[in-house]
Design an enzyme around this catalytic site. Structure first.
Site, PDB file in Angstrom:
ATOM      1  N   GLU A  92      30.125  18.682  42.050  1.00  0.00           N
ATOM      2  CA  GLU A  92      28.900  19.382  41.690  1.00  0.00           C
ATOM      3  C   GLU A  92      29.088  20.819  42.132  1.00  0.00           C
ATOM      4  O   GLU A  92      29.054  21.123  43.322  1.00  0.00           O
ATOM      5  CB  GLU A  92      27.692  18.731  42.362  1.00  0.00           C
ATOM      6  CG  GLU A  92      26.383  19.057  41.652  1.00  0.00           C
ATOM      7  CD  GLU A  92      25.732  20.321  42.163  1.00  0.00           C
ATOM      8  OE1 GLU A  92      26.219  21.420  41.792  1.00  0.00           O
ATOM      9  OE2 GLU A  92      24.764  20.237  42.920  1.00  0.00           O
ATOM     10  N   CYS A 110      21.457  25.098  43.830  1.00  0.00           N
ATOM     11  CA  CYS A 110      22.194  25.008  42.566  1.00  0.00           C
ATOM     12  C   CYS A 110      21.248  24.953  41.377  1.00  0.00           C
ATOM     13  O   CYS A 110      21.632  25.298  40.260  1.00  0.00           O
ATOM     14  CB  CYS A 110      23.114  23.790  42.583  1.00  0.00           C
ATOM     15  SG  CYS A 110      22.265  22.224  42.871  1.00  0.00           S
TER      16      CYS A 110
END
Length: 533
Positions: free
Chosen positions: A248, A282
């Site tokens: 990720e 994020c």
């Protein structure tokens, strides 16, 4: 996600300690022993021994242990919040919602769902030739998995992954970010307090060299959350050893505001989505594309609401925006702002340091007159900045939103939910929210992950749990004393019969299928022939 280890090399570690630093003050609050790289082989050996006996337990029993860790987290909630706030600088409200609540909910969720999701699953066979077989899917743990976690959500991200790993039957070697070592250590301690088997969850402390050594020691799978640069090096290291991975690597999330959107609600979402955790997420809203008829009002609302935000350390209960994690992160944000302004962008509010509050405070900024020639619209900012670009239409907004190597998340704002879903379907992203931002990360049923520069694989939901297992297919033949027609003993007659069987199954006209199945030279005999070798 511009997080994770600051380096990723296999050089021997010269670091004896990692320091926990309060980003609001720059004060060192704890000194934690770094894990010697020479200790890793023994840690792996102990992990494998613990994993073998742990995997022998039923998933239901492992789920019961998750409820114990849930209860331990709840009892330790004040301790967890204090450590997270001191080490990451985030306000208490954000620490509760984004760190504590997620961990509690995930432990409870997987304790209930994992036994059902991981039990053997019957596989029905559609092909008539295979109806005498019984197929099953079985889900087996990988073994020992390595989790390399970031500093921006130092409790919830590793805890959610460790919870999924252990309920699936794995052992875990967790390396937290060297910027948040105290929170990482606490994750391991909570599993100890819940009476999990010794060595099932072990915490490794250190910098990028320790992370490199961890991958080089060949765990059975690697889970990494962090920067694209480090993720690429981890992917290369895993590829050399054929180790599967989940990466990720962050995003450059786009928000599309259509002219018919509720601008008061959309602007509040933009301000929260862009500045939560001081923009160090994020899923931060970093690029906003607003249709021209709504642009001026939307921008005015964003500026007005940004001016009202209260900056301060986590110790201030009224603070809404905390410090950035380190001065070097703040400097990267300033560099992007300078470059954008030099190219014609306009900072309407914010962007100034606040040394009166501490070394790493910066005012959240709203920037307009931006375009895709600017780093601010191309590279991950990972700081409290929202950049707003006017567009002529929804089509232009979609094209610009998709003009990015990142593809993690996005949002669409409109009063017409059907239109919102249609636009969501055109966006290149792992997740799209209509009339909300970021909160899907707190939905246990929602998978999280992206593609492109945002990485691969998924966490959360059943898809995230399945990343923690190997899927095995098991087939049981219910006619074990009957030789199979496709075995040796080939003849021209068998080939002709097999051809008629294919015709009976797939000929485009039913008359041809009927003729092949019930004609003089029937294909029925092809399935069960006894003159095999």
């Amino acid at each position: 996600m511009a997080v994770g280890s600051q380096a990723f090399t296999a050089a021997p570690s010269a670091q004896a300690f990692v320091h926990s630093i309060n980003p609001a003050t720059g004060e060192v609050t704890a000194r934690i022993d770094a894990t010697p790289i020479t200790a890793l082989p023994d840690m792996f050996e102990r992990a494998r021994a613990a994993q073998r006996s742990w995997a022998d337990r039923s998933v239901r029993e492992r789920g019961r242990m998750l409820r114990k860790v849930r209860d331990v987290i709840f009892e330790a909630r004040d301790e967890i919040l204090e450590v997270v706030m001191r080490e990451s600088g985030k306000p208490r409200v954000e620490a509760i919602f984004a760190e504590l609540l997620l961990a509690l909910d995930t432990a409870d969720f997987l304790a209930n769902r994992a036994p059902r999701w991981l039990r053997p699953e019957r596989v029905p066979h559609h092909n008539l030739a295979l109806k005498a077989k019984s197929g099953w899917l079985e889900f087996e743990p990988h073994g020992v998995v390595a989790i390399i976690s970031p500093w921006n959500y130092p409790f919830s991200i590793p805890m959610l992954q460790v919870i999924a790993a252990v309920v699936a039957g794995n052992a875990v070697l967790l390396k937290p970010s060297e910027l948040t070592p105290s929170t990482g250590a606490l994750v391991g301690q909570l599993f100890e307090r819940a009476n999990f088997p010794a060595n099932l969850v072990q915490v490794i402390q250190g910098g990028g060299d320790v992370g490199a050594a961890l991958v080089d020691a060949a765990p059975d799978k690697v889970f990494f959350t962090g920067s694209v640069a480090t993720g690429r090096r981890i992917a290369e290291a895993c590829a050399r050893k054929l180790i599967p991975s989940v990466l990720e690597l962050g995003g450059k999330d786009a928000m599309i505001v259509l002219a018919d959107a509720d601008l008061d609600i959309a602007s509040s979402a933009a301000v929260w989505g862009g500045f939560t955790n001081c923009g160090q997420a994020c899923l931060s809203v970093e690029r906003i594309y607003v249709e021209q008829p709504a642009a001026e009002r939307f921008i005015d609302l964003c500026v007005e609401k940004t001016k009202k935000l209260r900056l301060g350390p986590a110790s201030d209960p009224d603070a809404e925006i905390g410090p950035m994690i380190r001065l070097r992160q703040l400097e990267k944000v300033e560099e992007q702002l300078r470059e954008a302004v030099a190219r014609g962008a306009k900072t309407l509010v914010g962007g100034n340091r606040r040394p009166d509050l501490g070394p790493s405070f910066i005012e959240p900024a709203v920037v307009t007159n931006v375009d895709h020639s600017m780093q601010l619209m191309r590279d991950e900012t990972f700081g409290p900045v929202i950049a707003i670009q006017r567009v002529a239409s929804a089509g232009e907004a979609v094209a610009l939103a998709n003009d990015s190597p990142f593809a993690l998340s996005a949002s669409v704002w409109t009063r017409d939910s059907r239109r919102g879903r249609k636009i969501a379907g055109r966006l290149r992203a792992g997740s799209v929210m209509v009339n909300d931002v970021g909160s899907y990360y707190g939905i246990c049923e929602a998978p999280h992950g992206g593609r492109g520069a945002s990485g691969w694989g998924r966490s959360h939901s059943r898809f995230g749990l399945l990343e923690m297992v190997q899927v095995k297919y098991v087939d049981v033949d219910r006619l074990p004393r009957v030789a199979k027609s496709w075995w040796y003993g080939y003849t021209g007659e068998l080939a002709a019969s097999a051809g008629r069987f294919v015709e009976s199954m797939f000929a485009p006209r039913w008359q041809r299928r009927f003729s092949a199945l019930f004609g003089k030279q029937s294909a029925r005999g092809v399935v069960f022939r006894h003159d095999r070798i």
